[in-house]
Design a protein around this motif. Structure first.
Motif, short mmCIF file in Angstrom:
data_model
loop_
_atom_site.label_atom_id
_atom_site.label_comp_id
_atom_site.label_asym_id
_atom_site.label_seq_id
_atom_site.Cartn_x
_atom_site.Cartn_y
_atom_site.Cartn_z
N VAL A 1 -16.40 45.68 -52.39
CA VAL A 1 -15.45 45.76 -51.28
C VAL A 1 -14.17 46.46 -51.73
O VAL A 1 -13.61 47.31 -51.03
N ARG A 2 -13.69 46.09 -52.92
CA ARG A 2 -12.47 46.71 -53.44
C ARG A 2 -12.68 48.22 -53.67
O ARG A 2 -11.82 49.04 -53.34
N HIS B 1 -14.86 50.10 -52.12
CA HIS B 1 -15.00 50.73 -50.80
C HIS B 1 -13.64 50.98 -50.17
O HIS B 1 -13.38 52.06 -49.61
N ASP B 2 -12.75 49.99 -50.26
CA ASP B 2 -11.40 50.15 -49.70
C ASP B 2 -10.64 51.27 -50.42
O ASP B 2 -9.93 52.06 -49.78
N ASP B 3 -10.80 51.34 -51.74
CA ASP B 3 -10.12 52.41 -52.50
C ASP B 3 -10.66 53.79 -52.10
O ASP B 3 -9.89 54.75 -51.99
N LEU C 1 -9.24 54.77 -48.68
CA LEU C 1 -7.84 55.18 -48.81
C LEU C 1 -7.74 56.58 -49.41
O LEU C 1 -6.96 57.41 -48.94
N LYS D 1 -5.14 47.71 -41.07
CA LYS D 1 -6.27 47.77 -42.01
C LYS D 1 -5.97 46.98 -43.28
O LYS D 1 -6.86 46.33 -43.84
N VAL D 2 -4.73 47.04 -43.74
CA VAL D 2 -4.36 46.29 -44.94
C VAL D 2 -4.52 44.79 -44.71
O VAL D 2 -5.02 44.05 -45.57
N GLN E 1 -8.21 43.92 -44.77
CA GLN E 1 -8.72 43.95 -46.14
C GLN E 1 -8.28 42.71 -46.91
O GLN E 1 -9.08 42.10 -47.64
#
Length: 235
Positions: free
Chosen positions: A16-17, A19-21, A24, A121-122, A125
């Motif tokens: 997940v981390r 994917h978020d990176d 971004l 979004k933040v 997350q």
């Protein structure tokens, strides 16, 4: 099972981390690419008046040679007409397309950071990562409980406790069991009276050791009363 669940949750949190990176970084690349297109689109829009005056194919080709860095893009957007009668309007068509081209603005400084970071979004997350943290903590607590229960309920080999008995002293070598004769066939009442302190008298279940039996009966009765009282309190 709990260890497998814990590993799965930790890998999911890591994915997940990542994917978020990646999302971004993709958004940052998109904004930067849009910033790079702004000066190019502005330069193309500035060519619209020149192409508006090109009323022949030859004049259009001359302008394309003049702006050779943009010629391929212009021809891709507005290709040369296949009909010979419409070739004269090719320059006007290019001019009209370039004039209506959306240039946009360069995003930089504080506005660039605001564009990169979407508060909604933040928050999503962070909420998702928080739920994964809670699940990992729950599974970890269960692991600790299972480990503690295993250690607590594991069978233990406890050596039996030995009760020490004093050996007969040299002063009384003829010490015997209570009411038993010694090797000479005599009963020493003094020695047997001392024997009573460390060797209990045997229980005759035919006649009964009345004090001991009475004590056991009282203990059993009090235990039954206590059990009934405990059940009543629980109810």
């Amino acid at each position: 099972m709990l260890v497998g669940r814990l590993i799965d949750l930790m890998w999911r949190q890591k994915r997940v981390r990542q994917h978020d990176d990646q999302l971004l970084q993709a958004h940052i690349d998109s904004v930067q690419a849009s910033n790079d297109r702004v000066p190019l689109r502005a330069a193309l829009q500035a060519m619209a008046p020149e192409f508006a005056l090109a009323d022949t194919v030859k004049k259009v080709e001359t302008l394309l040679k003049k702006h050779k860095h943009y010629a391929k893009v212009i021809v891709h957007w507005v290709p040369r007409p296949t009909d010979a009668e419409k070739e004269a309007t090719w320059g006007a068509a290019i001019s009209e397309y370039l004039k209506n081209l959306k240039v946009g603005e360069v995003v930089e400084g504080p506005s660039e950071i605001t564009t990169f970071v979407d508060p909604f979004k933040v928050e999503l997350q962070e909420d998702r990562m928080g739920r994964l943290d809670d699940r990992i903590l729950t599974v970890t607590k269960r692991l600790v409980q299972v480990k503690a229960s295993k250690d607590l309920l594991a069978p233990r080999n406890v050596p039996p406790k030995m009760v020490g008995v004093n050996a007969p002293s040299a002063a009384s070598p003829g010490l015997t069991i209570d009411n038993e004769a010694d090797s000479n066939g005599t009963v020493d009442r003094v020695s047997t009276s001392e024997e009573i302190r460390w060797v209990p008298s045997p229980i005759d279940y035919r006649s009964g050791n009345k004090p001991l039996l009475k004590h056991l009966e009282d203990q059993e009765t009090s235990g039954a009363i206590f059990t009934m009282a405990a059940k009543t309190v629980r109810k």
